[in-house]
Design a protein around this motif. Sequence first.
Motif, mmCIF file in Angstrom:
data_model
loop_
_atom_site.group_PDB
_atom_site.id
_atom_site.type_symbol
_atom_site.label_atom_id
_atom_site.label_comp_id
_atom_site.label_asym_id
_atom_site.label_seq_id
_atom_site.Cartn_x
_atom_site.Cartn_y
_atom_site.Cartn_z
ATOM 1 N N ARG A 55 32.972 70.207 20.384
ATOM 2 C CA ARG A 55 34.136 70.018 19.172
ATOM 3 C C ARG A 55 34.600 70.790 18.942
ATOM 4 O O ARG A 55 35.752 71.191 18.508
ATOM 5 N N VAL A 98 38.275 73.064 18.040
ATOM 6 C CA VAL A 98 38.790 72.529 16.684
ATOM 7 C C VAL A 98 39.123 73.479 15.859
ATOM 8 O O VAL A 98 40.321 74.077 15.148
ATOM 9 N N ALA A 111 40.765 76.226 17.431
ATOM 10 C CA ALA A 111 42.052 75.828 18.386
ATOM 11 C C ALA A 111 43.026 76.600 19.592
ATOM 12 O O ALA A 111 43.785 77.260 18.886
ATOM 13 N N TRP A 141 44.590 77.751 22.599
ATOM 14 C CA TRP A 141 46.108 77.497 23.416
ATOM 15 C C TRP A 141 45.819 76.679 24.973
ATOM 16 O O TRP A 141 46.077 75.320 25.364
ATOM 17 N N GLN A 177 41.716 68.253 23.731
ATOM 18 C CA GLN A 177 42.006 67.837 23.305
ATOM 19 C C GLN A 177 42.377 67.582 21.844
ATOM 20 O O GLN A 177 43.078 66.970 20.971
ATOM 21 N N ALA A 178 41.490 67.757 21.009
ATOM 22 C CA ALA A 178 40.661 67.258 20.110
ATOM 23 C C ALA A 178 41.439 68.261 18.626
ATOM 24 O O ALA A 178 41.909 68.593 17.698
ATOM 25 N N ALA A 179 41.155 69.536 19.575
ATOM 26 C CA ALA A 179 41.990 71.377 19.454
ATOM 27 C C ALA A 179 43.151 70.792 19.132
ATOM 28 O O ALA A 179 44.357 72.409 18.919
ATOM 29 N N GLY A 180 44.105 70.244 19.973
ATOM 30 C CA GLY A 180 45.644 70.505 20.150
ATOM 31 C C GLY A 180 46.261 71.178 21.421
ATOM 32 O O GLY A 180 47.176 72.321 21.238
ATOM 33 N N ALA A 181 44.845 71.748 22.345
ATOM 34 C CA ALA A 181 45.166 72.761 23.277
ATOM 35 C C ALA A 181 46.454 72.265 23.965
ATOM 36 O O ALA A 181 46.205 70.630 23.799
ATOM 37 N N LYS A 182 46.755 72.942 24.977
ATOM 38 C CA LYS A 182 48.432 72.187 25.980
ATOM 39 C C LYS A 182 47.830 72.924 27.177
ATOM 40 O O LYS A 182 48.365 71.931 28.361
ATOM 41 N N GLY A 232 47.748 64.696 27.081
ATOM 42 C CA GLY A 232 48.273 65.947 26.205
ATOM 43 C C GLY A 232 48.087 67.418 26.690
ATOM 44 O O GLY A 232 48.358 68.038 25.726
ATOM 45 N N LEU A 233 47.100 66.955 27.960
ATOM 46 C CA LEU A 233 47.125 67.930 28.764
ATOM 47 C C LEU A 233 48.231 68.555 29.946
ATOM 48 O O LEU A 233 47.876 67.560 31.097
#
Length: 242
Positions: free
Chosen positions: A61, A65, A68, A70, A111-116, A167-168
Motif C-alpha cells: 500500500r 500510494v 500513484a 494510473w 484503491q488507496a493510491a487512486g488508480a483508475k 473505483g477501478l
Amino acid sequence: MSEIVFLAGATGAVGTALIPLLTGAGYTVYGSTRRAGRAAALEAQGVHPVVVDVFDAEALRAALVRIAPWAVVHQLTDLPKDLDPARMAEAAALNARVRTEGTRNLVAAAQAAGAKRLIAQSIAWAYAPGPRPFTEDQPLDIDAQGPRRVSVGGVAALEQAVLGAQGLVGTVLRYGQLYGPGTSTAEPKGAMPLHVEAAARAALLALQHTTGGVFNIAEDGAEVSSEKAKRAWRWAANASRP
C-alpha cells in the motif's frame, strides 16, 4: 503519454514481454519484484524497480500510494521452474494464495493510491464442463475436486476482487497455456496455447480501452473462443509473434 503503470510481477514471463510494449507506448513503468537482486535488470529495461512482496499489505500500500499509478497490471504467479510435475500440487496452493490474498492486497493498494484501471491475469482452462468452445459467459468449475478445486477457487477469488473493485475499471484476461520465452516450453502445448508475446499484447490493449470485463486470450481452437477480444480490441494471437 505520461500515465504511470505499476506492473506487479515484472520479472515473470508475461511481465518481461510486456515491459517493452508499455515503455514503447510511452507509459512510465514501475515494476515489482520480491528479490532486490533483480532490480538492476529492471532498471536496464527502463523500469523503476519496486522491491515488495504482495503479501506484505502495508508495504505494498505504501509503495503504490507513493507511486500513484494510473493503472495496475497484475501478472503475478507462483509456479515452479518448468512446471515440475512433482511440485505442481504444492504450486496449486501457492498460486491460489497469490490469486486470493495477493490480489486482495493489490486491489486495496490500488484503491488507496487512486488508480483508475486494473488488469489481471487469469486462466482459460477453469471453465465448468459445458459446450465448446468456452466463452466468457460460461461458469467456472467451482465444484471441481482436488487440486483443480484449489486452483479454480483462486481464479474465482481473483476475478471477483478485480471485477468488483470500486473505483477501478477491472479487466480479467483468461490466458491460454503459455509458451515462448520465459515459459516452460518453446512450442505450443495443450488444447488452448498462447504465445507469451500475444499475452502481453492483450494486456497492453486492455490498458488502452476503457471497457473492462472478462476476456479469453488464446489461439484459435476448439476449446476456447477469443472472439470477444478480437472484436473489442482487434487483438490477434499472432500479432506480436516474430
